[in-house]
Design a protein around this motif. Structure first.
Motif, PDB file in Angstrom:
ATOM      1  N   UNK A   1      64.409  18.537  16.201  1.00  0.00           N
ATOM      2  CA  UNK A   1      65.130  17.821  17.365  1.00  0.00           C
ATOM      3  C   UNK A   1      65.556  19.161  18.287  1.00  0.00           C
ATOM      4  N   UNK A   2      65.657  18.591  19.481  1.00  0.00           N
ATOM      5  CA  UNK A   2      65.420  19.806  20.403  1.00  0.00           C
ATOM      6  C   UNK A   2      66.932  20.690  20.757  1.00  0.00           C
ATOM      7  N   UNK A   3      67.957  19.814  20.043  1.00  0.00           N
ATOM      8  CA  UNK A   3      69.224  20.730  20.347  1.00  0.00           C
ATOM      9  C   UNK A   3      69.099  21.785  19.195  1.00  0.00           C
ATOM     10  N   UNK A   4      68.649  21.362  18.107  1.00  0.00           N
ATOM     11  CA  UNK A   4      68.326  22.467  16.970  1.00  0.00           C
ATOM     12  C   UNK A   4      67.642  23.596  17.510  1.00  0.00           C
ATOM     13  N   UNK A   5      66.470  23.440  18.104  1.00  0.00           N
ATOM     14  CA  UNK A   5      65.536  24.352  18.350  1.00  0.00           C
ATOM     15  C   UNK A   5      66.186  25.114  19.432  1.00  0.00           C
ATOM     16  N   UNK A   6      67.079  24.610  20.488  1.00  0.00           N
ATOM     17  CA  UNK A   6      67.580  25.225  21.476  1.00  0.00           C
ATOM     18  C   UNK A   6      68.790  26.354  20.765  1.00  0.00           C
ATOM     19  N   UNK A   7      69.619  25.608  20.004  1.00  0.00           N
ATOM     20  CA  UNK A   7      70.504  26.463  19.217  1.00  0.00           C
ATOM     21  C   UNK A   7      69.759  27.804  18.363  1.00  0.00           C
ATOM     22  N   UNK A   8      68.763  27.530  17.851  1.00  0.00           N
ATOM     23  CA  UNK A   8      68.144  28.806  17.160  1.00  0.00           C
ATOM     24  C   UNK A   8      67.514  29.487  17.998  1.00  0.00           C
ATOM     25  N   UNK A   9      67.008  29.082  19.056  1.00  0.00           N
ATOM     26  CA  UNK A   9      66.483  30.219  20.059  1.00  0.00           C
ATOM     27  C   UNK A   9      67.716  31.017  20.562  1.00  0.00           C
ATOM     28  N   UNK A  10      68.682  30.267  20.880  1.00  0.00           N
ATOM     29  CA  UNK A  10      69.950  31.007  21.545  1.00  0.00           C
ATOM     30  C   UNK A  10      70.540  31.998  20.550  1.00  0.00           C
ATOM     31  N   UNK A  11      70.502  31.570  19.290  1.00  0.00           N
ATOM     32  CA  UNK A  11      71.206  32.425  18.119  1.00  0.00           C
ATOM     33  C   UNK A  11      70.130  33.916  17.987  1.00  0.00           C
ATOM     34  N   UNK A  12      68.885  33.482  18.026  1.00  0.00           N
ATOM     35  CA  UNK A  12      68.052  34.558  17.865  1.00  0.00           C
ATOM     36  C   UNK A  12      68.122  35.754  18.931  1.00  0.00           C
ATOM     37  N   UNK A  13      68.503  35.131  20.420  1.00  0.00           N
ATOM     38  CA  UNK A  13      68.317  35.872  21.560  1.00  0.00           C
ATOM     39  C   UNK A  13      69.743  36.742  21.352  1.00  0.00           C
ATOM     40  N   UNK A  14      70.933  36.035  21.056  1.00  0.00           N
ATOM     41  CA  UNK A  14      72.202  36.584  20.836  1.00  0.00           C
ATOM     42  C   UNK A  14      72.106  37.608  19.815  1.00  0.00           C
ATOM     43  N   UNK A  15      71.129  37.688  18.702  1.00  0.00           N
ATOM     44  CA  UNK A  15      71.024  38.655  17.482  1.00  0.00           C
ATOM     45  C   UNK A  15      70.311  39.991  18.158  1.00  0.00           C
ATOM     46  N   UNK A  16      69.140  39.493  19.133  1.00  0.00           N
ATOM     47  CA  UNK A  16      68.698  40.673  19.719  1.00  0.00           C
ATOM     48  C   UNK A  16      69.364  41.429  20.482  1.00  0.00           C
ATOM     49  N   UNK A  17      70.125  40.709  21.412  1.00  0.00           N
ATOM     50  CA  UNK A  17      70.982  41.469  22.244  1.00  0.00           C
ATOM     51  C   UNK A  17      71.938  42.288  21.526  1.00  0.00           C
ATOM     52  N   UNK A  18      72.626  41.902  20.440  1.00  0.00           N
ATOM     53  CA  UNK A  18      73.640  42.474  19.732  1.00  0.00           C
ATOM     54  C   UNK A  18      73.033  43.931  19.072  1.00  0.00           C
ATOM     55  N   UNK A  19      71.751  43.703  18.684  1.00  0.00           N
ATOM     56  CA  UNK A  19      71.012  44.799  17.919  1.00  0.00           C
ATOM     57  C   UNK A  19      70.757  45.774  19.129  1.00  0.00           C
ATOM     58  N   UNK A  20      70.125  45.299  20.113  1.00  0.00           N
ATOM     59  CA  UNK A  20      69.929  46.394  21.243  1.00  0.00           C
ATOM     60  C   UNK A  20      70.944  46.879  22.027  1.00  0.00           C
ATOM     61  N   UNK A  21      72.157  46.216  22.061  1.00  0.00           N
ATOM     62  CA  UNK A  21      73.411  46.876  22.500  1.00  0.00           C
ATOM     63  C   UNK A  21      73.758  47.746  21.716  1.00  0.00           C
ATOM     64  N   UNK A  22      73.796  47.984  20.285  1.00  0.00           N
ATOM     65  CA  UNK A  22      74.026  49.075  19.407  1.00  0.00           C
ATOM     66  C   UNK A  22      73.353  50.173  19.447  1.00  0.00           C
ATOM     67  N   UNK A  23      72.014  49.952  19.752  1.00  0.00           N
ATOM     68  CA  UNK A  23      71.226  51.283  20.351  1.00  0.00           C
ATOM     69  C   UNK A  23      71.260  51.929  21.434  1.00  0.00           C
ATOM     70  N   UNK A  24      71.990  51.157  22.281  1.00  0.00           N
ATOM     71  CA  UNK A  24      72.077  51.942  23.498  1.00  0.00           C
ATOM     72  C   UNK A  24      73.649  52.953  23.554  1.00  0.00           C
TER      73      UNK A  24
END
Length: 140
Positions: free
Chosen positions: A117-140
Motif C-alpha cells: 500500500x502506498x500509504x505504508x510505503x510513504x510512512x516507512x520512507x518518512x520514518x527512515x528519513x526521520x531516523x537518518x536526520x536524527x542520527x546525523x543531527x547527533x553527529x553535528x
C-alpha cells in the motif's frame, strides 16, 4: 545459529503482528481512540495483544538478566541506563504522536510493506528519513 534464531524470532514476531491486526492502522487507531468508549466504537483488543507480549517477554528478560552471555553467543546488549531524560521524553512524545496520527509504529509498518500500500510505503520512507536526520543531527 544466531542468524537462524533471529530469522525464526522475526518471522514469529511478524506473524504475530499480522494475526493480531497490529499492521492495520485502522484497528490501531480504533484502540487509541479512547473517546469512542462512550459510543461503543473503542476497540480494546490490542490491549490484550500488548498484555500477551508482556507475558512472553518478562520471563525471557529475567532469564537474560541472569546470564553472563547470550544463549547463541555474541555480546549481551541489555539496557543499562534507567534515567528519564529530556531526549527520552521527547522521543516518546514523537513516537506516540506519530502512532496516534497514522496508526503505525516501526515494526508493524515494516511488516505491512508486504501488502504494497502506498500509504505504508510513504510512512516507512518518512520514518527512515526521520531516523537518518536524527542520527546525523547527533553527529553535528
Amino acid at each position: 545459529m544466531r542468524i537462524l534464531v533471529s530469522l525464526i524470532c522475526g518471522t514469529i514476531f511478524g506473524a504475530g503482528l499480522y494475526i493480531s491486526g497490529m499492521i492495520d492502522p485502522q484497528k490501531v487507531l480504533g484502540f487509541l481512540d479512547i473517546w469512542a468508549i462512550t459510543n461503543g466504537g473503542w476497540d480494546p483488543s490490542l490491549a490484550l495483544v500488548m498484555a500477551g507480549g508482556l507475558l512472553v517477554a518478562m520471563p525471557i528478560i529475567q532469564f537474560a538478566k541472569n546470564r553472563r552471555e547470550p544463549v547463541c553467543g555474541g555480546e549481551m546488549a541489555l539496557p543499562t541506563n534507567h534515567k528519564i531524560t529530556r531526549k527520552l521524553i521527547l522521543g516518546g512524545l514523537m513516537f506516540g504522536t506519530g502512532w496516534g496520527l497514522v496508526g503505525y509504529c516501526p515494526g508493524p509498518a515494516i511488516s505491512a510493506l508486504a501488502f504494497g500500500q502506498i500509504d505504508t510505503v510513504i510512512f516507512v520512507v518518512a520514518m527512515l528519513v526521520g531516523m537518518m536526520v536524527c542520527k546525523f543531527s547527533r553527529l553535528a
